[in-house]
Design a protein around this motif. Structure first.
Motif, short mmCIF file in Angstrom:
data_model
loop_
_atom_site.label_atom_id
_atom_site.label_comp_id
_atom_site.label_asym_id
_atom_site.label_seq_id
_atom_site.Cartn_x
_atom_site.Cartn_y
_atom_site.Cartn_z
N GLU A 161 71.36 -32.21 -48.85
CA GLU A 161 71.15 -32.07 -47.41
C GLU A 161 71.83 -30.80 -46.88
OE1 GLU A 161 69.15 -33.61 -45.39
OE2 GLU A 161 68.51 -35.05 -46.90
N VAL A 162 72.99 -30.46 -47.44
CA VAL A 162 73.66 -29.21 -47.05
C VAL A 162 72.77 -28.03 -47.43
CG1 VAL A 162 75.65 -27.71 -47.48
CG2 VAL A 162 75.99 -30.15 -47.18
N ASP A 163 72.18 -28.08 -48.63
CA ASP A 163 71.29 -27.02 -49.08
C ASP A 163 70.05 -26.92 -48.18
OD1 ASP A 163 70.36 -24.93 -50.79
OD2 ASP A 163 69.03 -26.37 -51.76
N ASN A 164 69.49 -28.06 -47.80
CA ASN A 164 68.33 -28.06 -46.90
C ASN A 164 68.68 -27.44 -45.55
OD1 ASN A 164 66.85 -29.36 -48.89
ND2 ASN A 164 67.07 -31.38 -47.98
N ALA A 165 69.84 -27.80 -45.01
CA ALA A 165 70.29 -27.24 -43.73
C ALA A 165 70.51 -25.73 -43.87
CB ALA A 165 71.56 -27.93 -43.27
N PHE A 166 71.09 -25.32 -45.01
CA PHE A 166 71.32 -23.90 -45.27
C PHE A 166 69.99 -23.14 -45.30
CE2 PHE A 166 71.30 -20.60 -48.55
CZ PHE A 166 72.16 -19.69 -47.98
N GLN A 167 68.99 -23.70 -45.98
CA GLN A 167 67.68 -23.04 -46.06
C GLN A 167 67.03 -22.93 -44.68
OE1 GLN A 167 66.65 -21.46 -48.66
NE2 GLN A 167 68.24 -22.25 -50.01
N GLN A 168 67.15 -23.96 -43.87
CA GLN A 168 66.61 -23.91 -42.51
C GLN A 168 67.33 -22.85 -41.67
OE1 GLN A 168 67.07 -27.92 -41.07
NE2 GLN A 168 64.98 -28.48 -41.64
N ALA A 169 68.65 -22.77 -41.82
CA ALA A 169 69.42 -21.78 -41.07
C ALA A 169 69.04 -20.37 -41.51
CB ALA A 169 70.91 -22.01 -41.26
N LYS A 170 68.84 -20.19 -42.80
CA LYS A 170 68.45 -18.88 -43.33
C LYS A 170 67.09 -18.46 -42.76
CE LYS A 170 68.56 -16.54 -47.75
NZ LYS A 170 68.82 -16.70 -49.17
N LYS A 171 66.17 -19.42 -42.68
CA LYS A 171 64.84 -19.15 -42.14
C LYS A 171 64.93 -18.79 -40.65
CE LYS A 171 60.26 -21.22 -42.04
NZ LYS A 171 59.48 -22.42 -42.35
N GLU A 172 65.75 -19.53 -39.90
CA GLU A 172 65.90 -19.23 -38.47
C GLU A 172 66.55 -17.88 -38.26
OE1 GLU A 172 68.05 -20.93 -34.46
OE2 GLU A 172 67.32 -22.36 -35.94
N LEU A 173 67.51 -17.54 -39.12
CA LEU A 173 68.18 -16.24 -39.03
C LEU A 173 67.19 -15.10 -39.22
CD1 LEU A 173 70.99 -14.95 -38.74
CD2 LEU A 173 71.19 -15.05 -41.21
N ALA A 174 66.22 -15.30 -40.10
CA ALA A 174 65.21 -14.26 -40.35
C ALA A 174 64.18 -14.18 -39.23
CB ALA A 174 64.51 -14.54 -41.68
N GLN A 175 63.99 -15.27 -38.47
CA GLN A 175 62.93 -15.30 -37.47
C GLN A 175 63.41 -15.12 -36.04
OE1 GLN A 175 61.01 -19.03 -38.22
NE2 GLN A 175 59.79 -18.22 -39.90
N ARG A 176 64.66 -15.43 -35.76
CA ARG A 176 65.15 -15.38 -34.38
C ARG A 176 65.24 -13.93 -33.89
NH1 ARG A 176 70.21 -18.97 -32.35
NH2 ARG A 176 70.95 -17.14 -31.25
N TYR A 177 64.67 -13.66 -32.73
CA TYR A 177 64.54 -12.28 -32.25
C TYR A 177 65.88 -11.58 -32.07
CZ TYR A 177 65.86 -13.78 -27.58
OH TYR A 177 66.55 -14.27 -26.51
N ASP A 178 66.91 -12.30 -31.61
CA ASP A 178 68.19 -11.64 -31.35
C ASP A 178 69.02 -11.44 -32.62
OD1 ASP A 178 68.56 -14.37 -31.51
OD2 ASP A 178 70.24 -14.39 -30.11
N LEU A 179 68.67 -12.11 -33.71
CA LEU A 179 69.44 -11.98 -34.95
C LEU A 179 68.62 -11.37 -36.09
CD1 LEU A 179 71.24 -15.44 -34.92
CD2 LEU A 179 72.20 -13.23 -34.32
#
Length: 165
Positions: free
Chosen positions: A17-35
């Motif tokens: 579950e930690v790995d799944n959360a990490f993967q989701q965070a990594k994806k959001e980091l790549a897609q979020r306009y301000d980051l």
């Protein structure tokens, strides 16, 4: 003599579950306009149970910590299981922040839990067995009181109560 009932106090984290959360965070980091183009990076070491953030500034590192925290909460991981260190200055203006994922109950915390239970003056036996505690008593009601007492206290990490028999 009545048969003794018992339960174990443990602190476990589902690393998948930690790995799944990490993967989701990594994806959001790549897609979020301000980051997206900020240069922030995150990495997870499952074996060492650490997460590392490399960011151009302390503010961006804080934003990434918030993203990871929100993903962990959605995945059912208690945030007290993740201990973030201070931001370390790196090359140029960038910072590195490292988090350790706490799993298992260390000796000091186990001793503190044991001492707190004994201070309640309930008729229970507490045994420290490696990275967990076994609490046993003749009365199941007494064990329920111990669980309620432990849930009301903060030991700096999430506790689970398993093997209730």
């Amino acid at each position: 003599m009545a048969k003794e009932s018992s339960f174990d106090v443990v602190s476990t984290i589902d690393m998948q579950e930690v790995d799944n959360a990490f993967q989701q965070a990594k994806k959001e980091l790549a897609q979020r306009y301000d980051l997206k183009d900020s240069g922030a990076q995150i990495s997870l070491d499952k074996n060492a149970k650490t997460m590392t953030i490399k960011a151009p500034s302390d503010f961006v590192a804080g934003q990434v910590v918030d993203i990871i925290g929100s993903k962990l909460v959605r995945r059912g991981i208690d945030l007290t299981a993740v201990k973030w260190g201070d931001a370390q200055a790196s090359a140029g203006q960038s910072v590195v922040k490292t988090a350790t994922i706490i799993e298992g109950i260390d000796r000091d915390t186990a001793g503190k839990i044991n001492k707190d239970i004994k201070a309640q003056k309930l008729k229970v036996k507490v045994q420290i067995e490696g990275d967990h505690l076994r609490v046993s008593s003749a009365s199941r009601d007494t064990l329920q009181e111990v669980i309620a007492f432990l849930k009301g206290n903060d030991y700096g990490q999430p506790l689970q109560y398993v093997n209730y028999r």
